[in-house]
Design a protein around this motif. Structure first.
Motif, PDB file in Angstrom:
ATOM      1  N   SER A 132       0.804  -1.223   0.000  1.00 19.06           N
ATOM      2  CA  SER A 132       0.000   0.000   0.000  1.00 19.06           C
ATOM      3  C   SER A 132       0.839   1.276   0.000  1.00 19.06           C
ATOM      4  O   SER A 132       0.284   2.374  -0.098  1.00 19.06           O
ATOM      5  CB  SER A 132      -0.945   0.011   1.208  1.00 19.06           C
ATOM      6  OG  SER A 132      -0.215  -0.040   2.416  1.00 19.06           O
ATOM      7  N   THR A 133       2.152   1.152   0.094  1.00 16.93           N
ATOM      8  CA  THR A 133       3.015   2.340   0.085  1.00 16.93           C
ATOM      9  C   THR A 133       3.965   2.297  -1.114  1.00 16.93           C
ATOM     10  O   THR A 133       3.632   2.794  -2.195  1.00 16.93           O
ATOM     11  CB  THR A 133       3.797   2.454   1.403  1.00 16.93           C
ATOM     12  OG1 THR A 133       4.477   1.220   1.666  1.00 16.93           O
ATOM     13  CG2 THR A 133       2.860   2.740   2.566  1.00 16.93           C
ATOM     14  N   VAL A 134       5.127   1.682  -0.951  1.00 21.11           N
ATOM     15  CA  VAL A 134       6.077   1.620  -2.065  1.00 21.11           C
ATOM     16  C   VAL A 134       5.504   0.809  -3.219  1.00 21.11           C
ATOM     17  O   VAL A 134       5.830   1.045  -4.388  1.00 21.11           O
ATOM     18  CB  VAL A 134       7.436   1.026  -1.619  1.00 21.11           C
ATOM     19  CG1 VAL A 134       8.122   1.926  -0.629  1.00 21.11           C
ATOM     20  CG2 VAL A 134       7.271  -0.372  -1.044  1.00 21.11           C
ATOM     21  N   GLY A 135       4.622  -0.162  -2.901  1.00 17.76           N
ATOM     22  CA  GLY A 135       4.014  -0.970  -3.953  1.00 17.76           C
ATOM     23  C   GLY A 135       3.210  -0.135  -4.923  1.00 17.76           C
ATOM     24  O   GLY A 135       3.278  -0.335  -6.145  1.00 17.76           O
ATOM     25  N   ILE A 136       2.421   0.803  -4.402  1.00 15.35           N
ATOM     26  CA  ILE A 136       1.632   1.676  -5.276  1.00 15.35           C
ATOM     27  C   ILE A 136       2.537   2.537  -6.145  1.00 15.35           C
ATOM     28  O   ILE A 136       2.265   2.763  -7.336  1.00 15.35           O
ATOM     29  CB  ILE A 136       0.687   2.553  -4.426  1.00 15.35           C
ATOM     30  CG1 ILE A 136      -0.420   1.692  -3.821  1.00 15.35           C
ATOM     31  CG2 ILE A 136       0.086   3.674  -5.264  1.00 15.35           C
ATOM     32  CD1 ILE A 136      -1.370   2.455  -2.927  1.00 15.35           C
ATOM     33  N   ALA A 137       3.633   3.020  -5.561  1.00 17.52           N
ATOM     34  CA  ALA A 137       4.584   3.829  -6.334  1.00 17.52           C
ATOM     35  C   ALA A 137       5.183   3.010  -7.472  1.00 17.52           C
ATOM     36  O   ALA A 137       5.256   3.462  -8.631  1.00 17.52           O
ATOM     37  CB  ALA A 137       5.690   4.346  -5.416  1.00 17.52           C
TER      38      ALA A 137
END
Length: 469
Positions: A132-137
């Motif tokens: 939900s953090t670096v994955g979305i980026a």
């Protein structure tokens, strides 16, 4: 249930087969929502309970007991929805995207994000947080590069799951060790027998399927970076919340408090960067999600997400799934089948294989990650002791068949979370989550060959090969 209500093995088997057939028909063939398929399955179990003259007090108790384990995950999902919204508005995710464009190789983008997510997951101990953090980026960067979205989700999820599985900070890893009553670090060490081969083969597959000829022009990437820098605050300061999350993991601060603190920090960033932003607007982002209005359709689609409301479809699915699981447990449909299967296996390898398949089965029927560890763990613990198999083997099997498989189940808590986070249906990204697909395969190979399996005496070692009563 009272003894007179106890289902026979035939009854339990038929009801479970009917449930899985109805779910498969609904989700795979008719392509209806998993929530509707689960609701239909609940109706099937309730009809069975009425026929067996199970009281409605018992039915209600089953639903309540089923939902209880999901209360904390549900609260965490809602907080993650809020976190995503404020991290976008504060420029944290856009900053990760910009620096990602500048650092990560375009040619080897897919295998590189698999490795990075694995490293971050190992440090943080939460696959959900990584995605939900670096994955979305990373997902945003990959879309810009023209990479197949399900492959991107597969690489991000695989890396995050590996990190979660191997981290001593992970709740699921600690749970598996606790259920099997083994030392946490011995459990992690024994997982290497299946986890390392699964990781290596996954990396090779991501390198093969994800290799890029850099078809996207550099000018297109520069345009995306330019749009992000014009519309969001992109700076090294935006990486502070990422560092703070690592700090919270190091200090073993609980997930709920960690996310709340990060939401608070992101709100402070927004206020400092844009003092004119009204509090009501920030509150609206937290409630309904951030809406990107850069004028670039691709970026607006990627960065219009988050908020408490965005998690409500996942929350409703979790409640329905856990309710089904509670009913299956209250009516003893699951335990009846598990008890018979556990007593029929004679060999060590057979015990390991069946416990692995049982964890996968609980995932399919109940869709809850923790229950796929708890139920088979409690059912097979004594069987492992009788067969003189080291319980670290059981704890590994519970992870290989329980923890990692939940991400592949459309009605599973983890599977529904991934689908809602990236907007890619579970069955669409499923073939590319190589790590989750390979972990039980290598666990099966370990069971059948005896590699990585420790027996507590020589006699048990001789009876390791598969046999059934």
């Amino acid at each position: 249930m009272k003894q007179k209500n106890q289902p026979s093995i035939l009854e339990a088997s038929l009801v479970l087969i009917l449930i899985i057939a109805s779910i498969a028909l609904g989700v795979i063939v008719l392509k209806i929502s998993p929530s509707i398929a689960i609701l239909a399955s609940i109706a099937v179990v309730m009809i069975y309970a009425v026929i067996k003259k199970v009281s409605f007090d018992q039915i209600n108790r089953g639903i309540i007991q089923g939902i209880k384990p999901g209360i904390i995950p549900i609260f965490i999902f809602l907080l993650i929805g809020a976190l995503i919204a404020v991290w976008i508005q504060a420029g944290i995710i856009p900053t990760l995207m910009v620096y990602g464009f500048k650092i990560i190789s375009v040619k080897w983008f897919v295998p590189s994000i698999f490795i990075v997510c694995a490293i971050v997951g190992s440090a943080v101990g939460s696959a959900f947080t990584v995605m939900s953090t670096v994955g979305i980026a990373f997902f945003g960067i990959g879309i810009t590069l023209g990479i197949h979205p399900p492959l991107l989700v597969g690489a991000i999820a695989s890396g995050a799951i590996f990190g979660d599985k191997m981290s001593p900070l992970s709740e699921s890893t600690n749970l598996a060790a606790a259920i099997a009553e083994v030392d946490l670090f011995k459990h992690i060490q024994n997982m290497l027998w299946s986890t390392v081969p699964a990781f290596v083969v996954s990396l090779i597959l991501f390198a093969v399927f994800g290799v890029s000829d850099n078809a996207v022009q550099l000018s297109e990437i520069n345009e995306v970076v330019s749009v992000l820098e014009r519309n969001f605050t992109v700076s090294l300061w935006a990486l502070v919340p990422i560092g703070f999350m690592f700090f919270c993991a190091w200090k073993k601060i609980p997930a709920i408090l960690t996310i709340l603190l990060n939401v608070g920090i992101a709100i402070l960033f927004i206020i400092v960067q844009s003092p004119e932003t009204p509090i009501t607007q920030i509150a609206n982002f937290i409630e309904s999600g951030f809406v990107s209005e850069t004028g670039n359709q691709q970026i607006d689609l990627l960065l219009s997400r988050g908020g408490l409301a965005s998690m409500m479809p996942t929350v409703s699915l979790i409640i329905l799934t856990l309710s089904l699981g509670g009913l299956l447990m209250e009516t003893n449909l699951i335990s009846t089948v598990m008890a018979v299967v556990a007593t029929k296996i004679q060999s060590g390898s057979g015990t390991i294989v069946v416990s692995l398949l049982t964890s996968i089965g609980v995932n399919i029927f109940i869709g809850e990650q923790f229950l796929s560890v708890i139920l088979p763990g409690n059912a097979f613990k004594e069987v492992y002791r009788e067969k003189k198999i080291d319980l670290v083997v059981l704890s590994r099997v519970l992870e290989d068949g329980g923890t990692v498989i939940n991400y592949l189940i459309p009605w599973g808590i983890a599977g529904s979370f991934v689908a809602s986070t990236f907007g890619v249906p579970t069955l669409t990204y499923l073939p590319f989550v190589f790590f989750s697909l390979l972990s039980p395969v290598f666990s099966l190979i370990s069971a059948l060959t005896g590699i990585g399996v420790t027996y507590l005496d020589e006699q048990a070692q001789k009876k390791k090969f598969f046999s059934v009563k």
